[in-house]
Design a protein around this motif. Sequence first.
Motif, short mmCIF file in Angstrom:
data_model
loop_
_atom_site.label_atom_id
_atom_site.label_comp_id
_atom_site.label_asym_id
_atom_site.label_seq_id
_atom_site.Cartn_x
_atom_site.Cartn_y
_atom_site.Cartn_z
N PHE A 41 17.18 7.03 18.57
CA PHE A 41 17.72 5.69 18.41
C PHE A 41 18.25 5.50 16.98
O PHE A 41 19.35 4.99 16.78
CB PHE A 41 16.67 4.64 18.74
CG PHE A 41 17.14 3.24 18.56
CD1 PHE A 41 18.00 2.66 19.48
CD2 PHE A 41 16.73 2.49 17.47
CE1 PHE A 41 18.45 1.37 19.31
CE2 PHE A 41 17.17 1.20 17.30
CZ PHE A 41 18.03 0.63 18.22
N LEU A 42 17.47 5.92 15.99
CA LEU A 42 17.90 5.78 14.59
C LEU A 42 19.14 6.62 14.31
O LEU A 42 20.05 6.18 13.60
CB LEU A 42 16.77 6.17 13.64
CG LEU A 42 15.61 5.17 13.58
CD1 LEU A 42 14.50 5.72 12.71
CD2 LEU A 42 16.08 3.83 13.06
N LYS A 43 19.21 7.81 14.88
CA LYS A 43 20.39 8.66 14.70
C LYS A 43 21.62 7.99 15.29
O LYS A 43 22.71 8.03 14.69
CB LYS A 43 20.17 10.03 15.33
CG LYS A 43 19.20 10.90 14.55
CD LYS A 43 18.99 12.24 15.24
CE LYS A 43 18.02 13.11 14.48
NZ LYS A 43 17.82 14.41 15.14
N VAL A 44 21.47 7.40 16.45
CA VAL A 44 22.59 6.69 17.09
C VAL A 44 23.03 5.52 16.19
O VAL A 44 24.23 5.32 15.96
CB VAL A 44 22.21 6.20 18.50
CG1 VAL A 44 23.25 5.22 19.04
CG2 VAL A 44 22.02 7.37 19.45
N CYS A 45 22.07 4.78 15.67
CA CYS A 45 22.39 3.64 14.79
C CYS A 45 23.18 4.10 13.56
O CYS A 45 24.19 3.49 13.20
CB CYS A 45 21.12 2.92 14.36
SG CYS A 45 20.34 1.96 15.65
N VAL A 46 22.72 5.16 12.94
CA VAL A 46 23.40 5.69 11.74
C VAL A 46 24.81 6.16 12.09
O VAL A 46 25.78 5.87 11.37
CB VAL A 46 22.58 6.83 11.09
CG1 VAL A 46 23.40 7.56 10.03
CG2 VAL A 46 21.29 6.28 10.50
N ASP A 47 24.96 6.83 13.22
CA ASP A 47 26.28 7.29 13.64
C ASP A 47 27.22 6.12 13.91
O ASP A 47 28.41 6.18 13.59
CB ASP A 47 26.19 8.20 14.87
CG ASP A 47 25.66 9.58 14.54
OD1 ASP A 47 25.51 9.91 13.33
OD2 ASP A 47 25.41 10.35 15.49
N ILE A 48 26.70 5.07 14.50
CA ILE A 48 27.51 3.87 14.75
C ILE A 48 27.94 3.24 13.43
O ILE A 48 29.10 2.87 13.25
CB ILE A 48 26.75 2.86 15.65
CG1 ILE A 48 26.64 3.41 17.07
CG2 ILE A 48 27.44 1.50 15.64
CD1 ILE A 48 25.72 2.61 17.97
N GLU A 49 27.01 3.11 12.50
CA GLU A 49 27.35 2.55 11.20
C GLU A 49 28.44 3.37 10.52
O GLU A 49 29.41 2.81 9.99
CB GLU A 49 26.11 2.50 10.30
CG GLU A 49 25.10 1.46 10.70
CD GLU A 49 23.87 1.45 9.81
OE1 GLU A 49 23.30 0.36 9.65
OE2 GLU A 49 23.49 2.51 9.27
#
Length: 85
Positions: A41-49
């Motif tokens: 989830f955190l990796k997805v969030c960072v990639d989105i940012e």
Amino acid sequence: MNREDIEKKLIEILTTHEIEHIFKPSTNIGSKTLSLDSVKFLKVCVDIENAFGIELQYEDAISSNFQTLEGMVQLVVARKNVSND
């Protein structure tokens, strides 16, 4: 960048993280069937940012706006202040 571009980029990000089964707007990202752990989830969030040049807030990550593909599109649109057409 319009909504369609945002959706395509989100799908690309989710596919990279092997989260393909949420492409139906009603599928809940937080559902047990997706097995989305906190690290992924955190990796997805960072990639989105990084992909959209936005900064997600804590409340974004825990809100219902982040549970479906459509919700994610709406979140990016709101953060980027993009028109809804």
